[in-house]
Design a protein around this motif. Structure first.
Motif, PDB file in Angstrom:
ATOM      1  N   PHE A  72       0.854  -1.189   0.000  1.00  0.00           N
ATOM      2  CA  PHE A  72       0.000   0.000   0.000  1.00  0.00           C
ATOM      3  C   PHE A  72       0.892   1.241   0.000  1.00  0.00           C
ATOM      4  CE2 PHE A  72       0.720  -1.515   4.255  1.00  0.00           C
ATOM      5  CZ  PHE A  72       1.128  -0.374   4.933  1.00  0.00           C
ATOM      6  N   GLY A  73       0.284   2.406  -0.118  1.00  0.00           N
ATOM      7  CA  GLY A  73       1.047   3.645  -0.184  1.00  0.00           C
ATOM      8  C   GLY A  73       1.462   3.949  -1.609  1.00  0.00           C
ATOM      9  N   ASN A  74       2.560   4.647  -1.776  1.00  0.00           N
ATOM     10  CA  ASN A  74       3.050   4.995  -3.101  1.00  0.00           C
ATOM     11  C   ASN A  74       4.129   4.021  -3.550  1.00  0.00           C
ATOM     12  OD1 ASN A  74       1.392   7.238  -3.264  1.00  0.00           O
ATOM     13  ND2 ASN A  74       2.919   8.594  -2.389  1.00  0.00           N
ATOM     14  N   GLY A  75       4.165   3.758  -4.842  1.00  0.00           N
ATOM     15  CA  GLY A  75       5.158   2.857  -5.399  1.00  0.00           C
ATOM     16  C   GLY A  75       5.093   2.880  -6.911  1.00  0.00           C
ATOM     17  N   SER A  76       5.873   2.060  -7.538  1.00  0.00           N
ATOM     18  CA  SER A  76       5.946   2.068  -8.998  1.00  0.00           C
ATOM     19  C   SER A  76       5.349   0.795  -9.586  1.00  0.00           C
ATOM     20  CB  SER A  76       7.401   2.208  -9.440  1.00  0.00           C
ATOM     21  OG  SER A  76       8.150   1.109  -8.984  1.00  0.00           O
ATOM     22  N   TRP A  77       5.099   0.814 -10.894  1.00  0.00           N
ATOM     23  CA  TRP A  77       4.679  -0.364 -11.630  1.00  0.00           C
ATOM     24  C   TRP A  77       5.125  -0.208 -13.084  1.00  0.00           C
ATOM     25  CZ3 TRP A  77       1.714   0.761 -15.774  1.00  0.00           C
ATOM     26  CH2 TRP A  77       0.951   1.903 -15.737  1.00  0.00           C
ATOM     27  N   ILE A  78       5.246  -1.345 -13.766  1.00  0.00           N
ATOM     28  CA  ILE A  78       5.570  -1.378 -15.194  1.00  0.00           C
ATOM     29  C   ILE A  78       4.684  -2.427 -15.850  1.00  0.00           C
ATOM     30  CG2 ILE A  78       7.326  -1.931 -16.924  1.00  0.00           C
ATOM     31  CD1 ILE A  78       9.442  -1.061 -14.902  1.00  0.00           C
ATOM     32  N   ASN A  79       4.008  -2.058 -16.906  1.00  0.00           N
ATOM     33  CA  ASN A  79       3.244  -3.003 -17.719  1.00  0.00           C
ATOM     34  C   ASN A  79       4.094  -3.283 -18.954  1.00  0.00           C
ATOM     35  OD1 ASN A  79       1.555  -4.413 -19.388  1.00  0.00           O
ATOM     36  ND2 ASN A  79      -0.191  -3.052 -19.178  1.00  0.00           N
ATOM     37  N   ASN A  80       4.736  -4.446 -18.964  1.00  0.00           N
ATOM     38  CA  ASN A  80       5.624  -4.836 -20.052  1.00  0.00           C
ATOM     39  C   ASN A  80       5.082  -6.080 -20.752  1.00  0.00           C
ATOM     40  OD1 ASN A  80       7.851  -4.628 -21.679  1.00  0.00           O
ATOM     41  ND2 ASN A  80       9.196  -5.751 -20.314  1.00  0.00           N
ATOM     42  N   TRP A  99      -1.089   3.457  -4.466  1.00  0.00           N
ATOM     43  CA  TRP A  99      -1.670   2.126  -4.304  1.00  0.00           C
ATOM     44  C   TRP A  99      -2.789   2.102  -3.269  1.00  0.00           C
ATOM     45  CZ3 TRP A  99      -0.700  -1.736  -7.595  1.00  0.00           C
ATOM     46  CH2 TRP A  99       0.417  -1.615  -8.396  1.00  0.00           C
ATOM     47  N   SER A 100      -3.103   3.250  -2.662  1.00  0.00           N
ATOM     48  CA  SER A 100      -4.180   3.294  -1.667  1.00  0.00           C
ATOM     49  C   SER A 100      -5.485   2.807  -2.294  1.00  0.00           C
ATOM     50  CB  SER A 100      -4.377   4.729  -1.154  1.00  0.00           C
ATOM     51  OG  SER A 100      -3.192   5.203  -0.583  1.00  0.00           O
ATOM     52  N   GLY A 101      -6.091   1.837  -1.703  1.00  0.00           N
ATOM     53  CA  GLY A 101      -7.356   1.312  -2.206  1.00  0.00           C
ATOM     54  C   GLY A 101      -7.216   0.270  -3.297  1.00  0.00           C
ATOM     55  N   VAL A 102      -6.010   0.025  -3.776  1.00  0.00           N
ATOM     56  CA  VAL A 102      -5.803  -1.021  -4.792  1.00  0.00           C
ATOM     57  C   VAL A 102      -5.492  -2.324  -4.069  1.00  0.00           C
ATOM     58  CG1 VAL A 102      -4.398  -1.806  -6.727  1.00  0.00           C
ATOM     59  CG2 VAL A 102      -4.959   0.622  -6.513  1.00  0.00           C
ATOM     60  N   HIS A 103      -6.325  -3.337  -4.324  1.00  0.00           N
ATOM     61  CA  HIS A 103      -6.127  -4.630  -3.675  1.00  0.00           C
ATOM     62  C   HIS A 103      -5.813  -5.736  -4.667  1.00  0.00           C
ATOM     63  CE1 HIS A 103      -7.539  -3.314   0.318  1.00  0.00           C
ATOM     64  NE2 HIS A 103      -8.245  -2.452  -0.394  1.00  0.00           N
ATOM     65  N   TYR A 104      -6.122  -5.498  -5.959  1.00  0.00           N
ATOM     66  CA  TYR A 104      -5.902  -6.496  -7.002  1.00  0.00           C
ATOM     67  C   TYR A 104      -5.454  -5.827  -8.286  1.00  0.00           C
ATOM     68  CZ  TYR A 104      -8.656  -9.478  -3.938  1.00  0.00           C
ATOM     69  OH  TYR A 104      -9.112 -10.175  -2.861  1.00  0.00           O
ATOM     70  N   PHE A 127      -6.434  -1.823 -12.143  1.00  0.00           N
ATOM     71  CA  PHE A 127      -6.074  -1.767 -10.728  1.00  0.00           C
ATOM     72  C   PHE A 127      -7.379  -1.703  -9.942  1.00  0.00           C
ATOM     73  CE2 PHE A 127      -2.668  -0.332 -13.321  1.00  0.00           C
ATOM     74  CZ  PHE A 127      -1.521  -0.788 -12.706  1.00  0.00           C
ATOM     75  N   LYS A 128      -7.681  -2.758  -9.175  1.00  0.00           N
ATOM     76  CA  LYS A 128      -9.010  -2.954  -8.599  1.00  0.00           C
ATOM     77  C   LYS A 128      -9.031  -2.788  -7.089  1.00  0.00           C
ATOM     78  CE  LYS A 128     -10.236  -6.266 -12.188  1.00  0.00           C
ATOM     79  NZ  LYS A 128     -10.830  -7.583 -12.436  1.00  0.00           N
ATOM     80  N   ASP A 129     -10.209  -2.401  -6.595  1.00  0.00           N
ATOM     81  CA  ASP A 129     -10.384  -2.277  -5.147  1.00  0.00           C
ATOM     82  C   ASP A 129     -10.759  -3.632  -4.549  1.00  0.00           C
ATOM     83  OD1 ASP A 129     -13.128  -2.668  -5.649  1.00  0.00           O
ATOM     84  OD2 ASP A 129     -13.629  -0.563  -5.327  1.00  0.00           O
ATOM     85  N   ASN A 130     -11.110  -3.644  -3.280  1.00  0.00           N
ATOM     86  CA  ASN A 130     -11.417  -4.887  -2.568  1.00  0.00           C
ATOM     87  C   ASN A 130     -12.669  -5.586  -3.088  1.00  0.00           C
ATOM     88  OD1 ASN A 130     -10.327  -6.587  -0.602  1.00  0.00           O
ATOM     89  ND2 ASN A 130     -11.838  -5.937   0.908  1.00  0.00           N
ATOM     90  N   ASP A 131     -13.528  -4.847  -3.801  1.00  0.00           N
ATOM     91  CA  ASP A 131     -14.736  -5.425  -4.401  1.00  0.00           C
ATOM     92  C   ASP A 131     -14.529  -5.788  -5.868  1.00  0.00           C
ATOM     93  OD1 ASP A 131     -16.287  -5.166  -2.035  1.00  0.00           O
ATOM     94  OD2 ASP A 131     -16.603  -3.034  -2.480  1.00  0.00           O
ATOM     95  N   PHE A 132     -13.276  -5.780  -6.324  1.00  0.00           N
ATOM     96  CA  PHE A 132     -12.896  -6.102  -7.706  1.00  0.00           C
ATOM     97  C   PHE A 132     -13.409  -5.077  -8.715  1.00  0.00           C
ATOM     98  CE2 PHE A 132     -12.698 -10.064  -5.364  1.00  0.00           C
ATOM     99  CZ  PHE A 132     -11.456 -10.551  -5.728  1.00  0.00           C
ATOM    100  N   VAL A 133     -13.666  -3.857  -8.270  1.00  0.00           N
ATOM    101  CA  VAL A 133     -14.069  -2.766  -9.157  1.00  0.00           C
ATOM    102  C   VAL A 133     -12.803  -2.039  -9.599  1.00  0.00           C
ATOM    103  CG1 VAL A 133     -15.332  -0.583  -9.316  1.00  0.00           C
ATOM    104  CG2 VAL A 133     -16.300  -2.498  -8.029  1.00  0.00           C
ATOM    105  N   VAL A 134     -12.674  -1.793 -10.899  1.00  0.00           N
ATOM    106  CA  VAL A 134     -11.488  -1.112 -11.421  1.00  0.00           C
ATOM    107  C   VAL A 134     -11.489   0.341 -10.948  1.00  0.00           C
ATOM    108  CG1 VAL A 134     -10.242  -0.375 -13.487  1.00  0.00           C
ATOM    109  CG2 VAL A 134     -11.356  -2.610 -13.446  1.00  0.00           C
ATOM    110  N   ARG A 135     -10.469   0.701 -10.174  1.00  0.00           N
ATOM    111  CA  ARG A 135     -10.288   2.079  -9.696  1.00  0.00           C
ATOM    112  C   ARG A 135      -9.612   2.919 -10.771  1.00  0.00           C
ATOM    113  NH1 ARG A 135     -10.536   3.596  -4.587  1.00  0.00           N
ATOM    114  NH2 ARG A 135      -8.631   4.817  -4.731  1.00  0.00           N
TER     115      ARG A 135
END
Length: 61
Positions: free
Chosen positions: A12-20, A52-57, A29-37
Motif C-alpha cells: 500500500f502507499g506509493n510505489g511504482s509499476w511497469i506493464n511490459n 496504491w491506496s485502495g488497490v487490492h488487485y 487496478f481494482k479495489d477490494n470489491d474487484f471494481v477497477v479504480r
C-alpha cells in the motif's frame, strides 16, 4: 504475473509499476470489491509514483 487473473496486492502507499506485456495489453487496478479504480494506457506503460491506496488487485489482461 503471467496468467490472466486477479492478483492480490500485498502493499500500500506509493510505489511504482511497469506493464511490459504484449503491446496494447491494459492492466486494471481494482479495489477490494474487484471494481477497477484505474487502468493504465496499455503496454508498454509505467508509473514511478503510483498511489496504491485502495488497490487490492491487479489484472493485466
Amino acid at each position: 504475473m503471467y496468467h490472466c487473473a486477479d492478483y492480490k496486492i500485498p502493499w500500500f502507499g506509493n510505489g511504482s509499476w511497469i506493464n511490459n506485456r504484449t503491446p496494447g495489453t491494459q492492466a486494471g487496478f481494482k479495489d477490494n470489491d474487484f471494481v477497477v479504480r484505474w487502468a493504465d494506457s496499455g503496454a508498454y506503460s509505467s508509473d514511478d509514483v503510483a498511489d496504491w491506496s485502495g488497490v487490492h488487485y491487479v489484472k493485466h489482461c
